[in-house]
Enzyme design. Structure first.
Site, PDB file in Angstrom:
ATOM      1  N   TYR A   1       1.090 -10.498  11.064  1.00 16.05           N
ATOM      2  CA  TYR A   1       1.725  -9.243  10.646  1.00 16.05           C
ATOM      3  C   TYR A   1       2.114  -9.323   9.168  1.00 16.05           C
ATOM      4  O   TYR A   1       1.806  -8.418   8.379  1.00 16.05           O
ATOM      5  CB  TYR A   1       2.958  -8.980  11.522  1.00 16.05           C
TER       6      TYR A   1
ATOM      7  N   ASP B   1      -5.450   9.126  12.716  1.00 18.12           N
ATOM      8  CA  ASP B   1      -5.453   7.763  13.247  1.00 18.12           C
ATOM      9  C   ASP B   1      -5.880   6.811  12.134  1.00 18.12           C
ATOM     10  O   ASP B   1      -7.006   6.900  11.632  1.00 18.12           O
ATOM     11  CB  ASP B   1      -6.396   7.662  14.449  1.00 18.12           C
TER      12      ASP B   1
ATOM     13  N   LYS C   1       0.758  -6.991   6.040  1.00 21.77           N
ATOM     14  CA  LYS C   1       1.635  -6.173   5.195  1.00 21.77           C
ATOM     15  C   LYS C   1       1.481  -6.560   3.723  1.00 21.77           C
ATOM     16  O   LYS C   1       1.514  -5.700   2.838  1.00 21.77           O
ATOM     17  CB  LYS C   1       3.098  -6.327   5.637  1.00 21.77           C
TER      18      LYS C   1
HETATM   19  N1  LIG Z   1      10.950  -2.312  12.365  1.00 29.62           N
HETATM   20  C1  LIG Z   1      11.336  -3.218  11.460  1.00 29.62           C
HETATM   21  O1  LIG Z   1      12.233  -4.025  11.717  1.00 29.62           O
HETATM   22  C2  LIG Z   1      10.672  -3.270  10.098  1.00 29.62           C
HETATM   23  C3  LIG Z   1      11.057  -4.276   9.204  1.00 29.62           C
HETATM   24  C4  LIG Z   1      10.442  -4.315   7.955  1.00 29.62           C
HETATM   25  C5  LIG Z   1       9.484  -3.373   7.607  1.00 29.62           C
HETATM   26  N2  LIG Z   1       9.124  -2.413   8.508  1.00 29.62           N
HETATM   27  C6  LIG Z   1       8.094  -1.455   8.121  1.00 29.62           C
HETATM   28  O2  LIG Z   1       8.665  -0.150   8.161  1.00 29.62           O
HETATM   29  C7  LIG Z   1       7.683   0.813   8.532  1.00 29.62           C
HETATM   30  C8  LIG Z   1       8.197   1.640   9.695  1.00 29.62           C
HETATM   31  O3  LIG Z   1       8.510   0.789  10.784  1.00 29.62           O
HETATM   32  P1  LIG Z   1       9.132   1.360  12.145  1.00 29.62           P
HETATM   33  O4  LIG Z   1      10.156   0.387  12.579  1.00 29.62           O
HETATM   34  O5  LIG Z   1       9.485   2.792  12.021  1.00 29.62           O
HETATM   35  O6  LIG Z   1       7.881   1.176  13.106  1.00 29.62           O
HETATM   36  P2  LIG Z   1       7.470   2.008  14.397  1.00 29.62           P
HETATM   37  O7  LIG Z   1       8.657   2.598  15.044  1.00 29.62           O
HETATM   38  O8  LIG Z   1       6.599   1.091  15.190  1.00 29.62           O
HETATM   39  O9  LIG Z   1       6.607   3.187  13.792  1.00 29.62           O
HETATM   40  C9  LIG Z   1       5.317   2.966  13.283  1.00 29.62           C
HETATM   41  C10 LIG Z   1       4.545   4.244  13.447  1.00 29.62           C
HETATM   42  O10 LIG Z   1       3.191   3.970  13.026  1.00 29.62           O
HETATM   43  C11 LIG Z   1       2.345   4.629  13.919  1.00 29.62           C
HETATM   44  N3  LIG Z   1       1.020   4.045  14.018  1.00 29.62           N
HETATM   45  C12 LIG Z   1       0.676   2.854  14.534  1.00 29.62           C
HETATM   46  N4  LIG Z   1      -0.654   2.719  14.541  1.00 29.62           N
HETATM   47  C13 LIG Z   1      -1.155   3.871  14.033  1.00 29.62           C
HETATM   48  C14 LIG Z   1      -2.459   4.349  13.802  1.00 29.62           C
HETATM   49  N5  LIG Z   1      -3.544   3.638  14.126  1.00 29.62           N
HETATM   50  N6  LIG Z   1      -2.608   5.566  13.248  1.00 29.62           N
HETATM   51  C15 LIG Z   1      -1.542   6.318  12.944  1.00 29.62           C
HETATM   52  N7  LIG Z   1      -0.277   5.936  13.155  1.00 29.62           N
HETATM   53  C16 LIG Z   1      -0.088   4.711  13.693  1.00 29.62           C
HETATM   54  C17 LIG Z   1       3.034   4.531  15.266  1.00 29.62           C
HETATM   55  O11 LIG Z   1       2.503   5.515  16.106  1.00 29.62           O
HETATM   56  P3  LIG Z   1       2.591   5.366  17.706  1.00 29.62           P
HETATM   57  O12 LIG Z   1       4.000   5.675  18.022  1.00 29.62           O
HETATM   58  O13 LIG Z   1       1.603   6.372  18.200  1.00 29.62           O
HETATM   59  O14 LIG Z   1       2.207   3.954  18.028  1.00 29.62           O
HETATM   60  C18 LIG Z   1       4.493   4.731  14.893  1.00 29.62           C
HETATM   61  O15 LIG Z   1       4.849   6.081  14.953  1.00 29.62           O
HETATM   62  C19 LIG Z   1       6.411  -0.005   8.839  1.00 29.62           C
HETATM   63  O16 LIG Z   1       5.613  -0.027   7.674  1.00 29.62           O
HETATM   64  C20 LIG Z   1       6.939  -1.408   9.090  1.00 29.62           C
HETATM   65  O17 LIG Z   1       5.968  -2.394   8.798  1.00 29.62           O
HETATM   66  C21 LIG Z   1       9.701  -2.339   9.744  1.00 29.62           C
END
Ligand SMILES: NC(=O)c1ccc[n+]([C@@H]2O[C@H](COP(=O)([O-])OP(=O)(O)OC[C@H]3O[C@@H](n4cnc5c(N)ncnc54)[C@H](OP(=O)(O)O)[C@@H]3O)[C@@H](O)[C@H]2O)c1
Length: 298
Positions: A124, A35, A128
């Site tokens: 956010y 976590d 980041k």
């Molecule tokens: N989605 C977008 O459009 C986007 C755009 C630009 C950049 N990004 C970046 O790309 C990366 C991946 O994004 P994604 O879309 O795959 O996001 P996501 O689907 O929300 O996945 C994020 C993961 O982080 C985990 N997480 C959250 N809080 C946590 C904690 N306290 N300890 C451990 N794990 C934790 C979540 O676990 P849970 O499932 O248990 O909550 C989830 O599995 C991130 O760094 C994000 O900022 C995303």
């Protein structure tokens, strides 16, 4: 190669677990294993397993909720990333981390280059950016991939939301004044794996910050119309006709977090570094919308 993956159950993490497996054994960790709210929890895992490559796809990604809990966003997206990078530095591990278009204020219409001034508009984006800064200060081997508008057949994303709404609503409104590149999580995972392979082969190092998105750009409204048309063509029933997606402005939407109007990222450096063209955004959207439509029929 030994690889440690954080965030293995997120939409990007799931694709990374598949792509990275071609390079060697992957220890795929999710929140129940580590976590990131707990100080030094991730660092302890790195120090005990000493992987060659660490990929961090975990993050606090709820952009609107971050406005009301900015400290939690800073902890997960900022301080935890710094701790991971420090541990990578002391173990000689290469860290690959993901950041976002939301580090920019989004003025103008030109795609942002890696070296352009940052200026996040929301909590956010600030969290980041803090993660980027802490990772850079740690001095480890580092690749930060800034990406945008991720989508996949699973997980929480805009395309899934639109196609789900098409089952229950006759009309929806979608923002038409924010522009960016919808990017396939599967494609991005393959790019990340390619960079990992290069690093292990001792190729010329990639720049520490790289923009990694699809080619081209569209508004959310255009993405919604395109995804719906593809899904309907693939046989998915929809209550919403294409012309029933109403364009609205960001100010009409009144979301808690302000978002940049120009989320375009320049992919010139990525393409010249890797020597191939990025995927066109429409091709990624087609794959995702088609997969969601087919699954809805099974
Ligand atoms: N989605 C977008 O459009 C986007 C755009 C630009 C950049 N990004 C970046 O790309 C990366 C991946 O994004 P994604 O879309 O795959 O996001 P996501 O689907 O929300 O996945 C994020 C993961 O982080 C985990 N997480 C959250 N809080 C946590 C904690 N306290 N300890 C451990 N794990 C934790 C979540 O676990 P849970 O499932 O248990 O909550 C989830 O599995 C991130 O760094 C994000 O900022 C995303």
């Amino acid at each position: 190669m030994t690889i440690l993956l954080f965030g293995a159950e997120g939409q990007l993490g799931r694709e990374l677990a598949v792509s990275l497996a071609a390079l060697g054994p992957v220890t795929a960790l999710c929140r129940s294993h580590v976590d990131l709210r707990t100080p030094l929890a991730a660092a302890a895992v790195i120090r005990s397993s000493r992987p060659q490559f660490v990929v961090n796809a975990a993050g606090y990604t709820n952009v609107d909720a971050a406005e009301s809990e900015p400290e939690l966003a800073q902890r997960i997206n900022g301080d935890a990333v710094g701790e991971i990078a420090e541990a990578c530095s002391s173990c000689g591990s290469h860290l690959l981390h993901f950041s976002t278009d939301y580090v920019f204020a989004g003025t103008g219409t030109a795609p942002h280059r890696e070296e352009d001034p940052v200026g996040p508009l929301n909590a956010y984006g600030r969290s980041k950016l803090e993660g980027e800064r802490q990772a850079m200060n740690a001095g480890c081997q580092l690749t930060i991939l800034r990406t945008s508008w991720l989508h996949a057949p699973r997980g929480k994303n805009f395309i899934r939301t639109v196609l789900a709404l098409a089952q229950t609503r006759h009309e929806i409104s979608v923002v038409s004044d924010q522009f960016g590149a919808p990017t396939s999580a599967r494609w991005l995972a393959d790019i990340a794996s390619h960079i990992a392979r290069r690093s292990l082969a001792g190729d010329r190092p990639t720049p520490r910050v790289l923009h990694a998105t699809s080619r081209g750009s569209a508004s959310w409204h255009e993405v919604a119309q395109t995804a719906l048309a593809i899904a309907v063509e693939a046989g998915m029933p929809s209550l919403i006709a294409k012309h029933s997606i109403t364009p609205i402005t960001s100010s009409q939407l009144r979301s808690p977090a302000v978002r940049p109007l120009n989320s375009r990222l320049s992919i010139e450096t990525l393409e010249s570094t890797l020597g191939f063209e990025c995927q066109a955004w429409i091709d990624g959207v087609r794959e995702t919308a088609y997969a969601i439509a087919r699954e809805s029929l099974s």
